[in-house]
Design an enzyme around this catalytic site. Structure first.
Site, PDB file in Angstrom:
ATOM      1  N   ASN A  66       8.397 -14.401   5.502  1.00 45.04           N
ATOM      2  CA  ASN A  66       9.736 -13.792   5.614  1.00 45.04           C
ATOM      3  C   ASN A  66       9.600 -12.274   5.695  1.00 45.04           C
ATOM      4  OD1 ASN A  66      12.656 -13.670   5.428  1.00 45.04           O
ATOM      5  ND2 ASN A  66      12.394 -12.994   3.311  1.00 45.04           N
ATOM      6  N   GLY A  81      18.223 -11.003  16.324  1.00 43.09           N
ATOM      7  CA  GLY A  81      16.841 -11.337  16.653  1.00 43.09           C
ATOM      8  C   GLY A  81      15.972 -10.214  17.195  1.00 43.09           C
ATOM      9  N   THR A  82      16.156  -8.979  16.697  1.00 42.73           N
ATOM     10  CA  THR A  82      15.240  -7.928  17.179  1.00 42.73           C
ATOM     11  C   THR A  82      13.816  -8.182  16.667  1.00 42.73           C
ATOM     12  OG1 THR A  82      15.669  -6.367  15.374  1.00 42.73           O
ATOM     13  CG2 THR A  82      17.074  -6.181  17.325  1.00 42.73           C
ATOM     14  N   HIS A 117      11.717  -8.778   4.614  1.00 40.09           N
ATOM     15  CA  HIS A 117      12.855  -8.283   3.839  1.00 40.09           C
ATOM     16  C   HIS A 117      12.953  -6.765   4.037  1.00 40.09           C
ATOM     17  CE1 HIS A 117      15.925  -8.354   0.789  1.00 40.09           C
ATOM     18  NE2 HIS A 117      15.391  -7.235   0.317  1.00 40.09           N
ATOM     19  N   GLU A 162       9.354 -20.545  -4.163  1.00 41.84           N
ATOM     20  CA  GLU A 162      10.641 -21.031  -4.683  1.00 41.84           C
ATOM     21  C   GLU A 162      11.553 -19.891  -5.129  1.00 41.84           C
ATOM     22  OE1 GLU A 162       7.589 -22.189  -5.420  1.00 41.84           O
ATOM     23  OE2 GLU A 162       7.722 -24.146  -6.430  1.00 41.84           O
ATOM     24  N   GLU A 163      10.971 -18.747  -5.442  1.00 39.09           N
ATOM     25  CA  GLU A 163      11.776 -17.626  -5.939  1.00 39.09           C
ATOM     26  C   GLU A 163      12.229 -16.754  -4.751  1.00 39.09           C
ATOM     27  OE1 GLU A 163      10.997 -13.694  -8.554  1.00 39.09           O
ATOM     28  OE2 GLU A 163       9.507 -15.300  -8.665  1.00 39.09           O
TER      29      GLU A 163
HETATM   30  C1  GRF Z   1      16.130  -7.605   9.331  1.00 40.35           C
HETATM   31  O1  GRF Z   1      16.501  -6.399   8.732  1.00 40.35           O
HETATM   32  C2  GRF Z   1      15.280  -8.416   8.400  1.00 40.35           C
HETATM   33  O2  GRF Z   1      14.495  -7.647   7.544  1.00 40.35           O
HETATM   34  C3  GRF Z   1      16.285  -9.185   7.594  1.00 40.35           C
HETATM   35  O3  GRF Z   1      17.314  -9.487   8.513  1.00 40.35           O
HETATM   36  C4  GRF Z   1      17.332  -8.516   9.560  1.00 40.35           C
HETATM   37  C5  GRF Z   1      17.249  -9.266  10.854  1.00 40.35           C
HETATM   38  O4  GRF Z   1      17.374  -8.428  11.959  1.00 40.35           O
HETATM   39  N1  GRF Z   1      15.686 -10.327   6.938  1.00 40.35           N
HETATM   40  P1  GRF Z   1      17.107  -8.967  13.423  1.00 40.35           P
HETATM   41  O5  GRF Z   1      18.011 -10.183  13.641  1.00 40.35           O
HETATM   42  O6  GRF Z   1      15.655  -9.343  13.530  1.00 40.35           O
HETATM   43  O7  GRF Z   1      17.467  -7.844  14.331  1.00 40.35           O
END
Ligand code: GRF
Length: 210
Positions: A110, A14-15, A112, A150-151
């Site tokens: 989200n 959870g950073t 990524h 959805e993708e």
């Molecule tokens: C991050 O790299 C994010 O992009 C990906 O999962 C990781 C989560 O890291 N979806 P954190 O738990 O927020 O440290």
């Protein structure tokens, strides 16, 4: 004015959640609040981070339910109960049922850890993304914040930021570099959403007057 009610969903340390908490708690001009943090795992540090800030936590794990429908009902009723306006996936590694994605169209964000559409989609999650980047020898990677559709990793892109990949980068060093930009662009995207500055047209995001 009514605050935008945010649910953050996590599966790990959870950073990114921490950077959102930090931004929201330290900026009086952000008209939003994290009303709850949902995790699909019980023993992750992200839940402690939320509790440290008196944010209500809940574990909802698909495997606890006898069917996908039961899981969906439980998740949906929790979201509705809290009058959720925005769902933020901050390292959430389980899946969101399609019906919920449709009900919250352009209201789920989200992050990524690559420049979508590179190194994304099925199988590209967590450190696997950075491993593939290092192995391929690309010169640039980065992070992408996008709406969820959805993708997988295919929704409208809100913000991307690039990071240089050096020859001596490892999965760990790259992950650190990318996380640093994640912690900048994720809160920024959430703020743009709260300020109603994101307009989606034909799967593209226009950022209004910034
Ligand atoms: C991050 O790299 C994010 O992009 C990906 O999962 C990781 C989560 O890291 N979806 P954190 O738990 O927020 O440290």
């Amino acid at each position: 004015m009514k605050k935008v009610k945010i649910i953050v969903m996590i599966s790990g340390g959870g950073t990114n959640l921490q950077s959102l908490i930090y931004t929201i708690h330290n900026n009086k001009d952000i008209n939003g609040e994290i009303v709850s943090v949902i995790s699909n795992k019980e023993d992750v540090y992200g839940l402690t981070r939320a509790q440290n800030h008196n944010i209500k936590t809940k574990v909802i794990n698909r495997n606890q339910y006898s069917s996908e429908l039961e899981y969906e009902k439980s998740l949906f009723s929790f979201l509705e109960e809290l009058n959720t306006d925005l769902i933020v996936l901050a390292g959430y590694l389980s899946f969101i049922p399609i019906t919920i994605i449709k009900k919250y169209e352009n209201k789920i964000i989200n992050i990524h850890p690559s420049l979508v559409p590179s190194f994304c989609g099925k199988g590209f999650y967590g450190k696997k993304v950075h491993k593939a980047v290092v192995e391929r020898g690309v010169k640039i990677t980065g992070a992408t914040v996008h709406f969820v559709n959805e993708e997988m990793d295919g929704g409208p892109i809100i913000i991307q930021r690039a990071v240089n990949v050096d020859l001596n980068d490892t999965v760990e060093s790259l992950s650190e570099k990318v996380l640093k930009v994640e912690h900048e662009i994720f809160p920024l995207a959430v703020k743009l959403f709260i300020d109603d500055k994101l307009k989606v047209i034909n799967n593209k995001v226009e950022i209004l007057n910034v």
